[in-house]
Design a protein around this motif. Sequence first.
Motif, PDB file in Angstrom:
ATOM      1  N   VAL A   3       0.805  -1.216   0.000  1.00  0.00           N
ATOM      2  CA  VAL A   3       0.000   0.000   0.000  1.00  0.00           C
ATOM      3  C   VAL A   3       0.841   1.272   0.000  1.00  0.00           C
ATOM      4  O   VAL A   3       0.303   2.366  -0.147  1.00  0.00           O
ATOM      5  CB  VAL A   3      -0.976   0.029   1.202  1.00  0.00           C
ATOM      6  N   VAL A   4       2.144   1.164   0.157  1.00  0.00           N
ATOM      7  CA  VAL A   4       3.005   2.346   0.204  1.00  0.00           C
ATOM      8  C   VAL A   4       2.830   3.242  -1.026  1.00  0.00           C
ATOM      9  O   VAL A   4       2.754   4.468  -0.878  1.00  0.00           O
ATOM     10  CB  VAL A   4       4.483   1.943   0.419  1.00  0.00           C
ATOM     11  N   PRO A   5       2.720   2.712  -2.235  1.00  0.00           N
ATOM     12  CA  PRO A   5       2.527   3.607  -3.392  1.00  0.00           C
ATOM     13  C   PRO A   5       1.234   4.423  -3.340  1.00  0.00           C
ATOM     14  O   PRO A   5       1.090   5.396  -4.062  1.00  0.00           O
ATOM     15  CB  PRO A   5       2.507   2.649  -4.587  1.00  0.00           C
ATOM     16  N   PRO A   9      -0.709   9.719  -3.522  1.00  0.00           N
ATOM     17  CA  PRO A   9      -2.007  10.194  -4.019  1.00  0.00           C
ATOM     18  C   PRO A   9      -2.988  10.511  -2.888  1.00  0.00           C
ATOM     19  O   PRO A   9      -3.757  11.471  -2.982  1.00  0.00           O
ATOM     20  CB  PRO A   9      -2.537   9.052  -4.883  1.00  0.00           C
ATOM     21  N   ILE A  10      -2.962   9.727  -1.804  1.00  0.00           N
ATOM     22  CA  ILE A  10      -3.857  10.005  -0.678  1.00  0.00           C
ATOM     23  C   ILE A  10      -3.488  11.344  -0.040  1.00  0.00           C
ATOM     24  O   ILE A  10      -4.358  12.141   0.311  1.00  0.00           O
ATOM     25  CB  ILE A  10      -3.831   8.853   0.351  1.00  0.00           C
ATOM     26  N   GLY A  11      -2.184  11.600   0.099  1.00  0.00           N
ATOM     27  CA  GLY A  11      -1.735  12.872   0.659  1.00  0.00           C
ATOM     28  C   GLY A  11      -2.175  14.048  -0.204  1.00  0.00           C
ATOM     29  O   GLY A  11      -2.647  15.079   0.309  1.00  0.00           O
ATOM     30  N   LEU A  12      -2.038  13.908  -1.516  1.00  0.00           N
ATOM     31  CA  LEU A  12      -2.480  14.975  -2.422  1.00  0.00           C
ATOM     32  C   LEU A  12      -3.995  15.176  -2.357  1.00  0.00           C
ATOM     33  O   LEU A  12      -4.497  16.302  -2.344  1.00  0.00           O
ATOM     34  CB  LEU A  12      -2.050  14.658  -3.862  1.00  0.00           C
ATOM     35  N   TRP A  13      -4.727  14.076  -2.283  1.00  0.00           N
ATOM     36  CA  TRP A  13      -6.184  14.168  -2.189  1.00  0.00           C
ATOM     37  C   TRP A  13      -6.599  14.861  -0.887  1.00  0.00           C
ATOM     38  O   TRP A  13      -7.501  15.710  -0.878  1.00  0.00           O
ATOM     39  CB  TRP A  13      -6.798  12.774  -2.272  1.00  0.00           C
TER      40      TRP A  13
END
Length: 163
Positions: A3-5, A9-13
């Motif tokens: 799940v590291v990748p 994207p979660i941080g940007l979202w």
Amino acid sequence: LYVVPLFPPIGLWMAWLHARLFPDGWPTGRIARPAMIALAFIWIAGLCIVATLPDSFASGDSYVELAQSVRRLPLRPGEPIHVYGGTPDSIGFYSGIPLEERTTSVGGYLRALADEAETRPTFLLIHQDQLDELTDRKIPYREIARQRKWQIVEVLPQAQQAQ
């Protein structure tokens, strides 16, 4: 690690979501600041709890512990450990020792290991479901370590009794 990748994207979202919900920056109301501080403490406490958890909740189920046992074997540098019954890549990864799977028939492979045991210590990483192959072929062995799926055994010279 799978799940590291997803973290970038979660941080940007989350940053985008925060910018939409709070265009003027962090809320500073009477409840907002204590709620943020409480959330930060909960997050840190959760990380501390996860960091102290064992590798596996089921006793004897850790590939890391089995790999540590593999590293303690008296193998020569670069010498692989023999494997029978599958490919436990995690054990090879955690131990840093190459794994050598069988390439011959079961009987030929196990017989070759028994012959090798006559001249030097021979170790086998074997799947628990395949352990009866050693007993059926009357190949003496001694258990070194085990976990739920895999076991490390020392194949003994034919003159010695299985323990």
